[in-house]
Design a protein around this motif. Sequence first.
Motif, short mmCIF file in Angstrom:
data_model
loop_
_atom_site.label_atom_id
_atom_site.label_comp_id
_atom_site.label_asym_id
_atom_site.label_seq_id
_atom_site.Cartn_x
_atom_site.Cartn_y
_atom_site.Cartn_z
N UNK A 9 0.90 -1.17 0.02
CA UNK A 9 0.00 0.09 -0.07
C UNK A 9 0.86 1.20 0.00
N UNK A 10 1.72 1.23 0.76
CA UNK A 10 2.95 2.46 0.75
C UNK A 10 3.39 2.47 -0.45
N UNK A 11 3.86 1.65 -1.34
CA UNK A 11 4.64 1.67 -2.58
C UNK A 11 3.63 2.07 -3.43
N UNK A 12 2.29 1.58 -3.61
CA UNK A 12 1.54 1.97 -4.76
C UNK A 12 1.20 3.58 -4.40
N UNK A 13 0.79 3.95 -2.80
CA UNK A 13 0.47 5.26 -2.80
C UNK A 13 1.72 6.31 -3.44
N UNK A 14 3.02 5.86 -2.92
CA UNK A 14 4.01 6.61 -3.49
C UNK A 14 4.06 6.71 -4.95
N UNK A 15 3.97 5.54 -5.73
CA UNK A 15 3.99 5.48 -7.10
C UNK A 15 3.11 6.31 -7.90
N UNK A 16 1.82 6.38 -7.31
CA UNK A 16 0.82 7.35 -7.73
C UNK A 16 0.83 8.75 -7.82
N UNK A 17 1.92 9.19 -7.06
CA UNK A 17 1.92 10.57 -6.56
C UNK A 17 3.37 11.08 -7.10
N UNK A 18 4.28 10.36 -7.00
CA UNK A 18 5.79 10.74 -7.31
C UNK A 18 6.14 10.66 -8.77
N UNK A 19 6.67 11.67 -9.44
CA UNK A 19 6.77 11.58 -10.87
C UNK A 19 8.40 11.60 -11.10
N UNK A 20 8.86 11.05 -12.13
CA UNK A 20 10.46 10.84 -12.31
C UNK A 20 10.24 10.51 -13.68
N UNK A 21 11.24 11.38 -14.57
CA UNK A 21 11.47 11.31 -15.88
C UNK A 21 10.08 11.64 -16.78
N UNK A 79 5.65 7.54 -11.25
CA UNK A 79 6.13 6.15 -11.34
C UNK A 79 5.39 5.12 -11.72
N UNK A 80 4.11 5.17 -11.42
CA UNK A 80 3.03 4.18 -11.62
C UNK A 80 2.90 4.13 -13.10
N UNK A 81 3.33 5.08 -13.98
CA UNK A 81 3.08 4.84 -15.36
C UNK A 81 4.21 4.24 -16.09
N UNK A 82 5.17 4.17 -15.29
CA UNK A 82 6.47 3.48 -15.85
C UNK A 82 6.27 2.10 -16.04
N UNK A 83 6.28 1.37 -17.15
CA UNK A 83 6.07 -0.04 -17.33
C UNK A 83 6.91 -1.01 -16.40
N UNK A 84 8.13 -0.76 -16.11
CA UNK A 84 9.10 -1.52 -15.28
C UNK A 84 8.20 -1.53 -13.80
N UNK A 85 8.20 -0.31 -13.31
CA UNK A 85 7.44 0.03 -12.15
C UNK A 85 6.16 -0.84 -11.85
N UNK A 86 5.18 -0.70 -13.11
CA UNK A 86 4.16 -1.58 -12.96
C UNK A 86 3.98 -2.77 -12.88
N UNK A 87 5.13 -3.29 -13.40
CA UNK A 87 5.24 -4.65 -13.22
C UNK A 87 5.78 -5.22 -11.76
N UNK A 88 6.49 -4.52 -11.30
CA UNK A 88 7.04 -4.54 -9.69
C UNK A 88 5.59 -4.45 -9.03
N UNK A 89 4.89 -3.37 -9.06
CA UNK A 89 3.91 -3.25 -8.16
C UNK A 89 2.72 -4.52 -8.44
N UNK A 90 2.37 -4.57 -9.64
CA UNK A 90 1.33 -5.78 -9.80
C UNK A 90 2.11 -7.16 -9.42
N UNK A 91 3.20 -7.42 -9.38
CA UNK A 91 3.85 -8.70 -9.06
C UNK A 91 3.80 -8.45 -7.39
N UNK A 92 3.97 -7.60 -6.77
CA UNK A 92 3.84 -7.43 -5.29
C UNK A 92 2.40 -7.65 -5.10
#
Length: 544
Positions: free
Chosen positions: A316-328, A332-345
Motif C-alpha cells: 500500500x505504501x509503494x502504490x501510494x508513493x508511485x501514484x503521486x511521485x513523478x520521475x522522468x 512512477x506508476x505509469x512506467x512499465x517496469x514499475x507497473x510490473x513490480x507493483x503488480x507482482x507485489x
Amino acid sequence: MAASSSHAADAALNQPPEFAPRDLWETDRALRESVTREGGEAFCAHLADYGRRAGDEVHALGFDANRDRPRLRTHDRFGQRIDRVEFHPNYHAVMRTAIENGVAGLSWSDPRPGAHVARAALSYLHHQVEAGSSCPLTMTHAAVPVLRHAPALAEWAQKAIAGAYDPDDAPIAGKRGVTVGMGMTEKQGGSDVRANLTRATPLMADGEYALSGHKWFFSAPMSDGFLVLAQAPGGLSCFLLPRWRPDGTRNAFRLMRLKDKLGDWSNASSEVEFDDAWAYRIGDEGRGVATIIEMVMLTRLDCMLGSTAEMRMALAQAIHHARHRAAFGKRLVEHPLMRNVLADLALESEAALALSLRVARAVDAAPRDPGEAAFARIATAIGKYWICKRAPAFVNEAQECLGGNGYVEESILPRLYRQAPLNSIWEGSGNIQCLDVLRALAREPASGAAVLAELDAARGRDPTLDATAAGLRETLADPANTRESGARLLVERLALALQAAVLLRAGSPAAGDFCHSRLGGGHGLAFGTLPADIDFGALIDRAF
C-alpha cells in the motif's frame, strides 16, 4: 533573493501526501472478499470499524511506541526487586485499543461460526500498523485453549478473553483482564525443547510446582502469566507461571535483561531465571509438548498473518508513493517496469492473504470437521514456511519503490523491514516447518489427503494447476520423494499450489495470473518479472 531561495528550499515538491489516515478495510478489496468467502461475513461491520481505527489512531500511536523503547527496571528506589518493564504510554494505548476490539479474544468471547476468520482479519489489520504489540496479543489469544485444559485456571482463561486491558503489575484477583506470554527456548536447546534443563519440583498441593532454571527467550515479560515448559519427574511438562503467586506475593523469577533484537522496538523480549518460582501444571507430566502444541498451532497461523500484513502495508505504501511521485516526465506508476513490480507485489500479497484466511477457516471448522482439522494441521506449517519466507524480500522491494524515502524512520518501511524476518524464525524456523510437514505426511495420512482434496476442488479451472496437482499427487505417493533433504522444495511447491487453488476457487481476477507466473515458469527470482501479457494495471487497481 535570500528569502526567496530559502522558501524554495523549504517547499516539499514532488512528494506524496501523507498516507494516513486511511481506511484499511475499505481500501482492501481482497480482504473483504476473503472474509466473506471464508465465513466471517457476520463480523464485517466490526472489521470495518477496526479498519478505520487501525489506519488512523493506531497507526499514529505506533510511531511513539516504537521510538521510545521499553526499559527494564529490576529494582525500585528502595532496592526492592520488581522486575518491571516500562513502556511509552502510547504502547498501552495501542494494546488497550486492540484488546477492547477483540484482537486477542474475539475467537473465544464470540464463538459464532467464522469467529476465527474475523479474529484473523483483526490481527491482520492491527499488525499492519503496529507489529510489536501483536506478540502479546497473539500469545494471549493462543493461550486460551491451553488454559482451558486446567479447570483450576478458569479465571485466567476468562480474563484473557475479557476484552479489558489492565497493564498494572498486580495479582490477577484484582484485574479485569490479563495478558499471557510464553517461555520455551533455553540457551542449549532452541527449537529442541526436549533438551530443556529447567526443573519442576512438585509441591505439597496437587498441580503445584517450584521451577528452577532459565529461559533464553521469554516473550512479552510484562505479561501477567507465562506458559512455560520444564522437566518434571515424569518428563517435559507444561506450566502456567504467574507474575504473582496465589497468596499475593511476587513470584520468584528474575528478568536478567531485555533482548537488543532485530525487529520492532515497541515490544520487549527478555532472558529470565527462575528461583523456585511457583507454577501450576497444565496437562499430565511428560506431555508438555502435546499440551502446548495447540497454542503453537495458533501462533503459527498468526505468523502467517503477520507476514501477510507486513506485505500488505508495504504494498500500500509503494502504490501510494508511485501514484503521486513523478520521475522522468511521468508518474512512477505509469512506467512499465514499475507497473510490473507493483503488480507482482500485489499478486503475492493477495495470494498470501487468501491462503492465510483459508487456514483460519479450517481452524474455525476443525472442532466439527475432521477433514478441516487435518487441513489446518498441515496447511499451517506449509503456509508459515512459505509466506514468512517471502516477506523480507517483498518489503525490501517495496522500499525500493520509494527509494531513499523508504529508508528513513519517518516512514513505516524501515520498521516493517526490521520486522519482516521475525515470523520465519519465531515458533519454529523454516526447517522446523518443513520437518513438521514431512512428519504430518508420514504419520497422519489424513493431512496429505486434505491437501490433495483442496487441490482437487479446483480441478479443471486452470491447466497449469491441474498439471502441478497431478505432479504433487505422484510425488506424495512415493515415500522416497519426501526425504528430508528435499523438504523445502516440496513445501514450496505445496504452498504455491494451495495458493493457486484458493484463488481459483474464489474466482479472484488474480488467479490466472498467479498460475501463469508462479506455476507456469513465467516468473523470475526477483519481483517485477511478470510476463508482459499480464494486465499490470488491473492488478494494481484491485490492490489499492
